[in-house]
Design a protein around this motif. Structure first.
Motif, PDB file in Angstrom:
ATOM      1  N   PRO A   1       0.810  -1.226   0.000  1.00  0.00           N
ATOM      2  CA  PRO A   1       0.000   0.000   0.000  1.00  0.00           C
ATOM      3  C   PRO A   1       0.844   1.278   0.000  1.00  0.00           C
ATOM      4  CG  PRO A   1      -0.904  -1.573   1.554  1.00  0.00           C
ATOM      5  CD  PRO A   1       0.407  -2.133   1.096  1.00  0.00           C
ATOM      6  N   LEU A   2       1.961   1.251   0.730  1.00  0.00           N
ATOM      7  CA  LEU A   2       2.835   2.419   0.760  1.00  0.00           C
ATOM      8  C   LEU A   2       3.433   2.679  -0.616  1.00  0.00           C
ATOM      9  CD1 LEU A   2       4.284   4.642   2.364  1.00  0.00           C
ATOM     10  CD2 LEU A   2       6.094   2.991   2.858  1.00  0.00           C
TER      11      LEU A   2
ATOM     12  N   SER B   1       1.373   6.768  -6.848  1.00  0.00           N
ATOM     13  CA  SER B   1       0.221   7.578  -7.227  1.00  0.00           C
ATOM     14  C   SER B   1       0.436   9.051  -6.902  1.00  0.00           C
ATOM     15  CB  SER B   1      -1.025   7.055  -6.500  1.00  0.00           C
ATOM     16  OG  SER B   1      -2.135   7.872  -6.769  1.00  0.00           O
ATOM     17  N   PHE B   2       0.933   9.324  -5.683  1.00  0.00           N
ATOM     18  CA  PHE B   2       1.155  10.707  -5.266  1.00  0.00           C
ATOM     19  C   PHE B   2       2.209  11.391  -6.119  1.00  0.00           C
ATOM     20  CE2 PHE B   2       3.868  13.557  -2.745  1.00  0.00           C
ATOM     21  CZ  PHE B   2       2.958  14.587  -2.508  1.00  0.00           C
ATOM     22  N   LEU B   3       3.338  10.718  -6.322  1.00  0.00           N
ATOM     23  CA  LEU B   3       4.435  11.330  -7.070  1.00  0.00           C
ATOM     24  C   LEU B   3       4.095  11.493  -8.548  1.00  0.00           C
ATOM     25  CD1 LEU B   3       7.384   9.429  -5.365  1.00  0.00           C
ATOM     26  CD2 LEU B   3       6.831  11.862  -5.113  1.00  0.00           C
ATOM     27  N   ALA B   4       3.371  10.540  -9.118  1.00  0.00           N
ATOM     28  CA  ALA B   4       2.969  10.664 -10.519  1.00  0.00           C
ATOM     29  C   ALA B   4       2.129  11.913 -10.717  1.00  0.00           C
ATOM     30  CB  ALA B   4       2.203   9.424 -10.960  1.00  0.00           C
TER      31      ALA B   4
ATOM     32  N   ALA C   1       1.935  14.567  -8.537  1.00  0.00           N
ATOM     33  CA  ALA C   1       2.647  15.779  -8.106  1.00  0.00           C
ATOM     34  C   ALA C   1       3.700  16.222  -9.116  1.00  0.00           C
ATOM     35  CB  ALA C   1       3.304  15.529  -6.747  1.00  0.00           C
ATOM     36  N   LEU C   2       4.413  15.272  -9.711  1.00  0.00           N
ATOM     37  CA  LEU C   2       5.530  15.612 -10.594  1.00  0.00           C
ATOM     38  C   LEU C   2       5.147  15.686 -12.069  1.00  0.00           C
ATOM     39  CD1 LEU C   2       8.329  13.423  -8.972  1.00  0.00           C
ATOM     40  CD2 LEU C   2       8.003  15.885  -8.724  1.00  0.00           C
ATOM     41  N   THR C   3       4.203  14.864 -12.490  1.00  0.00           N
ATOM     42  CA  THR C   3       3.879  14.805 -13.917  1.00  0.00           C
ATOM     43  C   THR C   3       2.461  15.259 -14.238  1.00  0.00           C
ATOM     44  OG1 THR C   3       2.961  12.544 -14.012  1.00  0.00           O
ATOM     45  CG2 THR C   3       5.358  12.759 -13.997  1.00  0.00           C
ATOM     46  N   GLY C   4       1.629  15.392 -13.210  1.00  0.00           N
ATOM     47  CA  GLY C   4       0.239  15.762 -13.455  1.00  0.00           C
ATOM     48  C   GLY C   4      -0.609  14.589 -13.917  1.00  0.00           C
ATOM     49  N   ALA C   5      -0.047  13.375 -13.879  1.00  0.00           N
ATOM     50  CA  ALA C   5      -0.755  12.193 -14.357  1.00  0.00           C
ATOM     51  C   ALA C   5      -1.478  11.506 -13.204  1.00  0.00           C
ATOM     52  CB  ALA C   5       0.228  11.216 -15.012  1.00  0.00           C
ATOM     53  N   ASP C   6      -2.785  11.308 -13.344  1.00  0.00           N
ATOM     54  CA  ASP C   6      -3.605  10.666 -12.322  1.00  0.00           C
ATOM     55  C   ASP C   6      -3.657   9.169 -12.607  1.00  0.00           C
ATOM     56  OD1 ASP C   6      -5.451   9.815 -10.511  1.00  0.00           O
ATOM     57  OD2 ASP C   6      -7.057  11.150 -11.161  1.00  0.00           O
ATOM     58  N   SER C   7      -2.979   8.365 -11.781  1.00  0.00           N
ATOM     59  CA  SER C   7      -2.890   6.927 -12.028  1.00  0.00           C
ATOM     60  C   SER C   7      -4.243   6.227 -11.944  1.00  0.00           C
ATOM     61  CB  SER C   7      -1.905   6.275 -11.051  1.00  0.00           C
ATOM     62  OG  SER C   7      -2.353   6.430  -9.715  1.00  0.00           O
ATOM     63  N   SER C   8      -5.222   6.841 -11.263  1.00  0.00           N
ATOM     64  CA  SER C   8      -6.534   6.211 -11.144  1.00  0.00           C
ATOM     65  C   SER C   8      -7.257   6.137 -12.488  1.00  0.00           C
ATOM     66  CB  SER C   8      -7.406   6.963 -10.137  1.00  0.00           C
ATOM     67  OG  SER C   8      -7.709   8.268 -10.599  1.00  0.00           O
ATOM     68  N   LYS C   9      -6.789   6.876 -13.483  1.00  0.00           N
ATOM     69  CA  LYS C   9      -7.406   6.836 -14.811  1.00  0.00           C
ATOM     70  C   LYS C   9      -7.052   5.558 -15.566  1.00  0.00           C
ATOM     71  CE  LYS C   9      -7.781  11.826 -15.469  1.00  0.00           C
ATOM     72  NZ  LYS C   9      -7.418  12.990 -16.328  1.00  0.00           N
ATOM     73  N   SER C  10      -6.055   4.837 -15.075  1.00  0.00           N
ATOM     74  CA  SER C  10      -5.669   3.576 -15.704  1.00  0.00           C
ATOM     75  C   SER C  10      -5.588   2.495 -14.632  1.00  0.00           C
ATOM     76  CB  SER C  10      -4.314   3.709 -16.407  1.00  0.00           C
ATOM     77  OG  SER C  10      -3.817   2.442 -16.792  1.00  0.00           O
ATOM     78  N   PRO C  11      -6.547   1.574 -14.592  1.00  0.00           N
ATOM     79  CA  PRO C  11      -6.512   0.507 -13.577  1.00  0.00           C
ATOM     80  C   PRO C  11      -5.208  -0.288 -13.602  1.00  0.00           C
ATOM     81  CG  PRO C  11      -8.636   0.545 -14.686  1.00  0.00           C
ATOM     82  CD  PRO C  11      -7.746   1.499 -15.436  1.00  0.00           C
ATOM     83  N   GLU C  12      -4.658  -0.526 -14.791  1.00  0.00           N
ATOM     84  CA  GLU C  12      -3.429  -1.304 -14.897  1.00  0.00           C
ATOM     85  C   GLU C  12      -2.254  -0.541 -14.285  1.00  0.00           C
ATOM     86  OE1 GLU C  12      -1.155  -4.033 -18.210  1.00  0.00           O
ATOM     87  OE2 GLU C  12      -1.780  -2.022 -18.820  1.00  0.00           O
TER      88      GLU C  12
END
Length: 209
Positions: free
Chosen positions: A12-13, A19-22, A24-35
């Motif tokens: 989980p960590l 997720s947080f760094l993606a 914060a640094l790239t503006g990419a929301d990982s929740s948009k891609s389940p994979e």
């Protein structure tokens, strides 16, 4: 959670950090891609591993560690698939940050992407992956009331406002705690380099050839 009642926070960590760094640094929301949300952290972790194994001490029997782990560069095809998927995700969802690399810093689109991937995967994710569990362990084992003092400083300084770079810089005790933990448990304990030419290494009061 295991039958013994112990709880593991490792996976989980890692997912949270990725997720947080993606975002914060790239503006990419990982929740948009389940994979990506499910596997992105593990792909970056493997990419990190083949870069670091040749340089770190694992505590295995010598000289086998040197012969089998430290004597050659690992082939990139072992991790290319996962790395490329994360890179493609960052390229698609982090276009605004990538455009800054080309317009403000004169990088090519490809260089902008892979520089951002290095900052995300190696510097940020890799650094926190190595250090944050240690930081939490030190904090959890403290018996001096440090947790309460840190919490009070954060509440008093930030009040109702959310954390920002400026507010974090005002947290003297938090910064001192992190720096001391870094001094005692650096994420990169050893580093090796070979100078390409003779030079003078200068300190505040002298120089060394």
């Amino acid at each position: 959670k295991s039958k013994s009642g112990d709880t593991a926070f490792d996976v989980p960590l890692k997912k949270f950090l990725f997720s947080f760094l993606a975002r914060a640094l790239t503006g990419a929301d990982s929740s948009k891609s389940p994979e990506i949300s499910e596997k992105g952290y593990s792909w970056l972790e493997r990419w990190l591993l083949i870069q670091l194994v040749p340089t770190i001490k694992l505590g295995l029997c010598q000289p086998f560690e040197e012969i089998f782990l430290h004597s050659f560069v690992y082939p990139s095809f072992l991790v290319t698939g996962g790395y490329d998927k994360v890179a493609e995700f960052v390229k698609k969802e982090g276009s605004e940050v990538l455009n800054r690399g080309t317009t403000e810093f004169g990088l090519s689109a490809q260089d902008s992407l892979h520089n951002l991937m290095y900052v995300l995967g190696f510097n940020a994710f890799g650094g926190l992956l190595a250090f944050l569990p240690t930081l939490l362990q030190i904090l959890g084992n403290d018996k001096t009331g440090l947790q309460e003092k840190l919490a009070k400083e954060v509440r008093d300084t930030c009040k109702a406002d959310s954390l920002s770079f400026d507010s974090v810089m005002q947290l003297d005790l938090v910064n001192s705690f992190v720096y001391e933990a870094l001094r005692l448990n650096p994420p990169v304990p050893l580093q090796f380099a070979r100078a390409r030419k003779d030079f003078i290494l200068s300190s505040h009061d002298s120089g060394f050839e």
